[in-house]
Design a protein around this motif. Structure first.
Motif, mmCIF file in Angstrom:
data_model
loop_
_atom_site.group_PDB
_atom_site.id
_atom_site.type_symbol
_atom_site.label_atom_id
_atom_site.label_comp_id
_atom_site.label_asym_id
_atom_site.label_seq_id
_atom_site.Cartn_x
_atom_site.Cartn_y
_atom_site.Cartn_z
ATOM 1 N N GLY A 226 0.637 -1.258 0.178
ATOM 2 C CA GLY A 226 0.284 0.029 0.334
ATOM 3 C C GLY A 226 0.538 1.222 -0.017
ATOM 4 N N ASP A 227 2.377 1.507 -0.095
ATOM 5 C CA ASP A 227 3.640 2.306 0.193
ATOM 6 C C ASP A 227 3.435 2.453 -1.285
ATOM 7 O OD1 ASP A 227 6.113 3.403 -0.222
ATOM 8 O OD2 ASP A 227 4.850 4.200 2.620
ATOM 9 N N VAL A 228 3.775 4.069 -1.590
ATOM 10 C CA VAL A 228 3.464 4.184 -3.115
ATOM 11 C C VAL A 228 5.080 4.060 -3.154
ATOM 12 C CG1 VAL A 228 3.895 6.350 -4.279
ATOM 13 C CG2 VAL A 228 1.887 6.356 -3.220
ATOM 14 N N ALA A 229 5.895 4.557 -2.654
ATOM 15 C CA ALA A 229 7.018 4.302 -2.869
ATOM 16 C C ALA A 229 7.098 2.356 -3.729
ATOM 17 C CB ALA A 229 8.551 4.282 -2.068
ATOM 18 N N ASP A 230 6.754 1.539 -2.449
ATOM 19 C CA ASP A 230 6.852 0.098 -2.839
ATOM 20 C C ASP A 230 6.246 0.194 -4.266
ATOM 21 O OD1 ASP A 230 8.428 -0.014 -0.409
ATOM 22 O OD2 ASP A 230 6.555 -0.792 0.374
ATOM 23 N N ILE A 231 5.055 0.338 -4.163
ATOM 24 C CA ILE A 231 4.224 -0.032 -5.400
ATOM 25 C C ILE A 231 5.369 0.514 -6.888
ATOM 26 C CG2 ILE A 231 2.514 0.615 -7.315
ATOM 27 C CD1 ILE A 231 2.415 -1.422 -4.797
ATOM 28 N N GLU A 232 5.991 1.574 -6.989
ATOM 29 C CA GLU A 232 7.644 2.056 -7.819
ATOM 30 C C GLU A 232 8.152 0.866 -8.130
ATOM 31 O OE1 GLU A 232 6.869 3.924 -10.680
ATOM 32 O OE2 GLU A 232 5.341 4.569 -9.225
ATOM 33 N N ARG A 233 8.953 1.015 -7.034
ATOM 34 C CA ARG A 233 9.690 -0.882 -6.831
ATOM 35 C C ARG A 233 8.618 -1.726 -7.863
ATOM 36 N NH1 ARG A 233 13.915 -2.567 -8.744
ATOM 37 N NH2 ARG A 233 14.398 -3.974 -7.450
ATOM 38 N N ALA A 234 7.894 -1.772 -7.541
ATOM 39 C CA ALA A 234 7.406 -3.258 -7.781
ATOM 40 C C ALA A 234 7.194 -3.564 -8.906
ATOM 41 C CB ALA A 234 5.697 -3.328 -6.816
ATOM 42 N N ARG A 235 6.678 -2.152 -9.338
ATOM 43 C CA ARG A 235 6.573 -1.940 -10.872
ATOM 44 C C ARG A 235 8.266 -1.745 -11.858
ATOM 45 N NH1 ARG A 235 3.511 3.763 -12.839
ATOM 46 N NH2 ARG A 235 4.471 2.900 -14.757
ATOM 47 N N GLU A 236 9.177 -1.665 -11.204
ATOM 48 C CA GLU A 236 10.145 -2.415 -11.892
ATOM 49 C C GLU A 236 10.408 -3.879 -11.948
ATOM 50 O OE1 GLU A 236 12.541 0.323 -9.908
ATOM 51 O OE2 GLU A 236 12.012 1.589 -9.706
ATOM 52 N N ILE A 237 10.351 -4.274 -11.125
ATOM 53 C CA ILE A 237 10.114 -5.639 -10.691
ATOM 54 C C ILE A 237 9.437 -6.398 -11.649
ATOM 55 C CG2 ILE A 237 10.627 -7.927 -9.228
ATOM 56 C CD1 ILE A 237 11.243 -6.156 -7.380
ATOM 57 N N TYR A 238 8.428 -6.076 -11.805
ATOM 58 C CA TYR A 238 7.346 -6.721 -12.527
ATOM 59 C C TYR A 238 7.720 -6.022 -13.555
ATOM 60 C CZ TYR A 238 2.375 -7.735 -12.975
ATOM 61 O OH TYR A 238 1.149 -7.993 -13.491
ATOM 62 N N ARG A 239 8.132 -5.603 -13.957
ATOM 63 C CA ARG A 239 8.378 -4.987 -15.850
ATOM 64 C C ARG A 239 9.784 -6.036 -16.082
ATOM 65 N NH1 ARG A 239 7.352 0.096 -15.282
ATOM 66 N NH2 ARG A 239 9.600 1.155 -14.727
#
Length: 299
Positions: A226-239
Protein backbone atom coordinates in the motif's frame (compact mmCIF):
# COMPACT_ATOMS: atom_id res chain seq x y z
CA UNK A 1 4.13 -15.79 10.60
CA UNK A 2 1.00 -14.47 8.92
CA UNK A 3 -2.11 -14.15 11.06
CA UNK A 4 -3.91 -16.61 8.80
CA UNK A 5 -2.14 -19.62 7.27
CA UNK A 6 -3.49 -18.95 3.76
CA UNK A 7 -2.11 -15.40 3.67
CA UNK A 8 1.15 -14.40 2.02
CA UNK A 9 3.03 -16.31 -0.65
CA UNK A 10 1.60 -19.82 -0.85
CA UNK A 11 3.60 -21.71 -3.45
CA UNK A 12 1.67 -24.07 -5.69
CA UNK A 13 4.46 -26.59 -5.58
CA UNK A 14 5.77 -28.48 -8.56
CA UNK A 15 6.25 -32.18 -7.79
CA UNK A 16 9.58 -33.85 -8.60
CA UNK A 17 9.63 -37.31 -10.15
CA UNK A 18 12.37 -39.89 -10.38
CA UNK A 19 13.62 -41.12 -13.74
CA UNK A 20 10.93 -43.82 -13.75
CA UNK A 21 8.30 -41.13 -13.03
CA UNK A 22 7.70 -42.34 -9.48
CA UNK A 23 7.30 -39.52 -6.96
CA UNK A 24 10.54 -38.25 -5.42
CA UNK A 25 9.21 -37.66 -1.91
CA UNK A 26 12.64 -36.81 -0.47
CA UNK A 27 13.14 -34.28 -3.23
CA UNK A 28 9.73 -32.82 -2.52
CA UNK A 29 10.45 -32.50 1.19
CA UNK A 30 13.71 -30.73 0.35
CA UNK A 31 11.83 -28.35 -1.94
CA UNK A 32 9.30 -27.46 0.77
CA UNK A 33 12.15 -26.65 3.15
CA UNK A 34 13.93 -24.65 0.44
CA UNK A 35 10.85 -22.49 -0.10
CA UNK A 36 10.45 -21.92 3.63
CA UNK A 37 14.10 -20.91 3.93
CA UNK A 38 13.77 -18.41 1.10
CA UNK A 39 10.91 -16.35 2.45
CA UNK A 40 7.73 -18.04 1.28
CA UNK A 41 4.84 -18.39 3.73
CA UNK A 42 3.47 -21.80 2.79
CA UNK A 43 2.88 -24.38 0.11
CA UNK A 44 -0.19 -25.59 -1.75
CA UNK A 45 0.48 -29.24 -2.66
CA UNK A 46 -1.74 -31.16 -5.07
CA UNK A 47 -2.68 -28.21 -7.19
CA UNK A 48 -2.57 -28.25 -10.98
CA UNK A 49 1.14 -27.46 -10.90
CA UNK A 50 1.62 -30.51 -8.68
CA UNK A 51 0.07 -32.74 -11.36
CA UNK A 52 -2.40 -34.16 -8.84
CA UNK A 53 -4.64 -35.56 -11.58
CA UNK A 54 -1.90 -38.06 -12.50
CA UNK A 55 -1.32 -39.33 -8.94
CA UNK A 56 -2.71 -42.47 -7.36
CA UNK A 57 -4.71 -42.04 -4.16
CA UNK A 58 -1.74 -43.29 -2.14
CA UNK A 59 0.65 -40.88 -3.84
CA UNK A 60 -1.68 -37.95 -3.46
CA UNK A 61 -2.14 -38.56 0.26
CA UNK A 62 1.59 -39.01 0.81
CA UNK A 63 2.37 -35.72 -0.95
CA UNK A 64 0.29 -33.85 1.63
CA UNK A 65 1.83 -35.80 4.51
CA UNK A 66 5.32 -35.11 3.15
CA UNK A 67 4.62 -31.39 2.92
CA UNK A 68 3.30 -31.22 6.49
CA UNK A 69 6.23 -33.20 7.88
CA UNK A 70 8.77 -31.08 6.00
CA UNK A 71 7.22 -27.72 6.87
CA UNK A 72 8.98 -25.83 9.67
CA UNK A 73 7.01 -24.18 12.45
CA UNK A 74 4.86 -21.33 11.17
CA UNK A 75 4.98 -22.48 7.56
CA UNK A 76 1.55 -23.26 6.15
CA UNK A 77 0.25 -26.19 4.11
CA UNK A 78 -2.89 -25.50 2.09
CA UNK A 79 -3.70 -28.82 0.46
CA UNK A 80 -5.44 -28.97 -2.89
CA UNK A 81 -8.58 -31.10 -2.54
CA UNK A 82 -10.09 -30.70 -5.99
CA UNK A 83 -11.94 -33.74 -7.34
CA UNK A 84 -14.72 -34.80 -9.67
CA UNK A 85 -17.45 -34.52 -7.05
CA UNK A 86 -18.34 -33.68 -3.47
CA UNK A 87 -17.81 -37.16 -2.02
CA UNK A 88 -14.23 -37.37 -3.28
CA UNK A 89 -13.53 -33.79 -2.25
CA UNK A 90 -14.83 -34.40 1.26
CA UNK A 91 -12.58 -37.45 1.57
CA UNK A 92 -9.51 -35.47 0.44
CA UNK A 93 -10.38 -32.69 2.87
CA UNK A 94 -10.57 -35.24 5.68
CA UNK A 95 -7.20 -36.63 4.63
CA UNK A 96 -5.69 -33.13 4.65
CA UNK A 97 -7.03 -32.52 8.15
CA UNK A 98 -5.69 -35.85 9.41
CA UNK A 99 -2.28 -35.07 7.89
CA UNK A 100 -2.13 -31.72 9.67
CA UNK A 101 -2.77 -29.21 6.86
CA UNK A 102 -3.99 -25.86 8.15
CA UNK A 103 -6.32 -25.10 5.24
CA UNK A 104 -7.41 -26.45 1.86
CA UNK A 105 -7.82 -25.07 -1.64
CA UNK A 106 -10.94 -26.26 -3.44
CA UNK A 107 -12.05 -26.14 -7.06
CA UNK A 108 -15.71 -26.58 -7.95
CA UNK A 109 -16.56 -30.00 -9.41
CA UNK A 110 -13.99 -31.03 -12.03
CA UNK A 111 -15.00 -31.97 -15.58
CA UNK A 112 -18.70 -31.30 -14.89
CA UNK A 113 -20.45 -28.02 -15.61
CA UNK A 114 -22.21 -27.77 -12.25
CA UNK A 115 -24.93 -25.20 -11.64
CA UNK A 116 -24.92 -22.82 -8.69
CA UNK A 117 -26.84 -25.11 -6.35
CA UNK A 118 -24.55 -28.04 -7.15
CA UNK A 119 -21.53 -25.83 -6.49
CA UNK A 120 -22.98 -24.78 -3.14
CA UNK A 121 -23.53 -28.42 -2.16
CA UNK A 122 -19.98 -29.26 -3.25
CA UNK A 123 -18.52 -26.68 -0.87
CA UNK A 124 -20.96 -27.59 1.91
CA UNK A 125 -19.68 -31.17 1.84
CA UNK A 126 -16.06 -30.07 2.19
CA UNK A 127 -16.90 -27.50 4.87
CA UNK A 128 -18.28 -30.24 7.13
CA UNK A 129 -14.69 -31.30 7.83
CA UNK A 130 -13.94 -28.00 9.55
CA UNK A 131 -10.76 -26.81 7.80
CA UNK A 132 -10.72 -23.27 6.34
CA UNK A 133 -11.45 -23.43 2.62
CA UNK A 134 -10.00 -21.17 -0.04
CA UNK A 135 -12.10 -21.49 -3.20
CA UNK A 136 -10.20 -21.82 -6.46
CA UNK A 137 -11.86 -20.17 -9.43
CA UNK A 138 -10.47 -21.65 -12.64
CA UNK A 139 -13.28 -21.70 -15.21
CA UNK A 140 -10.75 -22.37 -17.97
CA UNK A 141 -10.16 -25.90 -16.69
CA UNK A 142 -13.33 -26.70 -14.74
CA UNK A 143 -15.89 -25.00 -17.03
CA UNK A 144 -17.53 -23.72 -13.84
CA UNK A 145 -17.22 -19.99 -13.18
CA UNK A 146 -17.29 -18.90 -9.57
CA UNK A 147 -18.73 -15.49 -10.35
CA UNK A 148 -18.40 -12.69 -7.80
CA UNK A 149 -22.04 -13.20 -6.79
CA UNK A 150 -21.53 -16.93 -6.26
CA UNK A 151 -18.31 -16.35 -4.35
CA UNK A 152 -20.12 -13.89 -2.10
CA UNK A 153 -22.86 -16.45 -1.52
CA UNK A 154 -20.32 -19.12 -0.59
CA UNK A 155 -18.66 -16.73 1.85
CA UNK A 156 -21.96 -15.50 3.24
CA UNK A 157 -22.88 -19.05 4.18
CA UNK A 158 -19.53 -19.46 5.93
CA UNK A 159 -18.23 -22.07 3.51
CA UNK A 160 -15.06 -20.28 2.34
CA UNK A 161 -12.57 -17.85 3.85
CA UNK A 162 -11.14 -16.64 0.55
CA UNK A 163 -10.80 -17.20 -3.16
CA UNK A 164 -7.87 -17.83 -5.47
CA UNK A 165 -8.92 -15.84 -8.53
CA UNK A 166 -7.42 -17.36 -11.67
CA UNK A 167 -9.44 -15.73 -14.44
CA UNK A 168 -6.87 -12.98 -14.91
CA UNK A 169 -9.67 -10.42 -14.93
CA UNK A 170 -8.54 -7.93 -12.29
CA UNK A 171 -11.89 -6.12 -12.48
CA UNK A 172 -13.40 -9.04 -10.59
CA UNK A 173 -11.30 -8.22 -7.55
CA UNK A 174 -13.23 -5.02 -6.98
CA UNK A 175 -16.63 -6.60 -7.48
CA UNK A 176 -15.73 -9.44 -5.12
CA UNK A 177 -14.65 -6.98 -2.44
CA UNK A 178 -17.87 -5.00 -2.91
CA UNK A 179 -20.04 -8.09 -2.48
CA UNK A 180 -17.93 -9.83 0.21
CA UNK A 181 -15.76 -7.16 1.84
CA UNK A 182 -14.63 -9.39 4.71
CA UNK A 183 -13.46 -12.23 2.47
CA UNK A 184 -9.79 -12.72 1.59
CA UNK A 185 -8.69 -12.29 -2.01
CA UNK A 186 -5.75 -14.37 -3.22
CA UNK A 187 -3.84 -13.79 -6.45
CA UNK A 188 -4.15 -16.81 -8.72
CA UNK A 189 -2.04 -15.88 -11.73
CA UNK A 190 1.61 -14.89 -11.62
CA UNK A 191 1.24 -12.23 -14.29
CA UNK A 192 -1.35 -10.19 -12.33
CA UNK A 193 0.56 -9.86 -9.05
CA UNK A 194 0.91 -6.10 -9.12
CA UNK A 195 -2.66 -5.35 -10.24
CA UNK A 196 -4.22 -7.77 -7.74
CA UNK A 197 -1.94 -6.55 -4.98
CA UNK A 198 -3.11 -2.98 -5.54
CA UNK A 199 -6.70 -4.27 -5.56
CA UNK A 200 -6.32 -5.61 -2.01
CA UNK A 201 -5.07 -9.21 -2.27
CA UNK A 202 -3.71 -10.69 0.96
CA UNK A 203 -2.23 -13.84 -0.54
CA UNK A 204 -0.72 -15.27 -3.69
CA UNK A 205 -1.03 -18.92 -4.74
CA UNK A 206 2.01 -18.75 -6.93
CA UNK A 207 3.99 -20.74 -9.47
CA UNK A 208 7.29 -19.01 -10.16
CA UNK A 209 8.53 -18.88 -6.57
CA UNK A 210 9.33 -22.55 -7.25
CA UNK A 211 12.26 -21.22 -9.29
CA UNK A 212 12.99 -17.70 -8.02
CA UNK A 213 11.49 -17.42 -4.53
CA UNK A 214 13.37 -14.44 -3.13
CA UNK A 215 12.57 -12.03 -5.95
CA UNK A 216 8.94 -13.09 -6.27
CA UNK A 217 8.39 -12.78 -2.52
CA UNK A 218 9.85 -9.28 -2.70
CA UNK A 219 7.55 -8.47 -5.61
CA UNK A 220 4.51 -9.68 -3.67
CA UNK A 221 5.39 -7.72 -0.53
CA UNK A 222 5.97 -4.52 -2.48
CA UNK A 223 2.76 -4.98 -4.48
CA UNK A 224 0.61 -5.46 -1.38
CA UNK A 225 2.15 -2.95 1.05
CA UNK A 226 0.00 0.00 0.00
CA UNK A 227 3.03 2.28 0.06
CA UNK A 228 3.48 4.45 -3.05
CA UNK A 229 7.26 4.06 -3.07
CA UNK A 230 6.90 0.30 -2.78
CA UNK A 231 4.50 0.24 -5.72
CA UNK A 232 7.01 2.11 -7.86
CA UNK A 233 9.71 -0.42 -7.02
CA UNK A 234 7.26 -3.27 -7.62
CA UNK A 235 6.57 -1.91 -11.10
CA UNK A 236 10.27 -2.08 -11.93
CA UNK A 237 10.55 -5.71 -10.83
CA UNK A 238 7.26 -6.58 -12.49
CA UNK A 239 8.40 -5.18 -15.84
CA UNK A 240 11.64 -7.14 -15.62
CA UNK A 241 9.95 -10.43 -14.71
CA UNK A 242 6.66 -10.25 -16.59
CA UNK A 243 7.85 -12.18 -19.63
CA UNK A 244 8.79 -15.04 -17.31
CA UNK A 245 5.72 -14.79 -15.09
CA UNK A 246 3.44 -15.05 -18.13
CA UNK A 247 4.46 -18.69 -18.57
CA UNK A 248 2.38 -19.45 -15.46
CA UNK A 249 -0.81 -18.92 -17.48
CA UNK A 250 0.23 -20.80 -20.61
CA UNK A 251 -0.96 -24.31 -21.45
CA UNK A 252 2.62 -25.50 -20.85
CA UNK A 253 2.86 -23.86 -17.41
CA UNK A 254 3.89 -27.03 -15.56
CA UNK A 255 6.68 -27.89 -17.99
CA UNK A 256 7.71 -24.23 -18.16
CA UNK A 257 8.10 -23.78 -14.42
CA UNK A 258 9.88 -27.12 -14.08
CA UNK A 259 12.29 -26.11 -16.85
CA UNK A 260 12.97 -22.79 -15.12
CA UNK A 261 13.66 -24.74 -11.92
CA UNK A 262 16.18 -26.90 -13.77
CA UNK A 263 17.90 -23.83 -15.21
CA UNK A 264 18.34 -22.19 -11.79
CA UNK A 265 19.67 -25.41 -10.24
CA UNK A 266 16.53 -26.76 -8.58
CA UNK A 267 15.02 -30.12 -9.48
CA UNK A 268 12.17 -29.55 -11.88
CA UNK A 269 12.53 -32.58 -14.06
CA UNK A 270 10.00 -34.39 -16.23
CA UNK A 271 6.22 -34.39 -16.09
CA UNK A 272 3.88 -37.34 -16.14
CA UNK A 273 1.71 -37.94 -19.20
CA UNK A 274 -0.32 -36.47 -20.72
CA UNK A 275 2.14 -33.58 -20.40
CA UNK A 276 4.94 -34.24 -22.85
CA UNK A 277 8.26 -32.78 -23.91
CA UNK A 278 8.18 -29.15 -25.02
CA UNK A 279 9.04 -28.14 -28.57
CA UNK A 280 12.48 -26.70 -29.21
CA UNK A 281 11.01 -23.25 -29.83
CA UNK A 282 9.16 -23.21 -26.53
CA UNK A 283 12.20 -24.51 -24.64
CA UNK A 284 14.29 -21.74 -26.18
CA UNK A 285 11.76 -19.08 -25.19
CA UNK A 286 11.47 -20.26 -21.57
CA UNK A 287 15.24 -20.57 -21.33
CA UNK A 288 15.67 -17.04 -22.69
CA UNK A 289 13.16 -15.54 -20.26
CA UNK A 290 14.63 -17.41 -17.30
CA UNK A 291 18.22 -16.47 -18.13
CA UNK A 292 17.21 -12.85 -18.68
CA UNK A 293 15.76 -12.75 -15.17
CA UNK A 294 18.90 -14.33 -13.74
CA UNK A 295 21.13 -11.90 -15.63
CA UNK A 296 19.27 -8.99 -14.00
CA UNK A 297 20.02 -10.45 -10.57
CA UNK A 298 16.66 -12.03 -9.76
CA UNK A 299 16.73 -15.22 -7.76
Amino acid sequence: MNSKPWHGVQVATALPFNDDLSVDYDGYADHVQFLAAHGCDGVAPNGSLGEYQTLSDEERARVVTTAVEAAPAGFGVMAGVGAYGALQTQRWTEQAAEAGAQSVMLLPPNTYRANDEEVMDHYRAAAKVGLPIVAYNNPIDTKVDLTPKLIARLHGEGLIVGVKEFTGDVRRAYEIKELAPEMDLLIGTDDTVLEMGIAGAVGWVSGYPNAIPESTVELYKLSTSGDVADIERAREIYRDLHALLRWDTKTEFVQAIKLSMDIVGRKGGPCRPPRGVLSDDVIAAITRDTNNALAMGYK
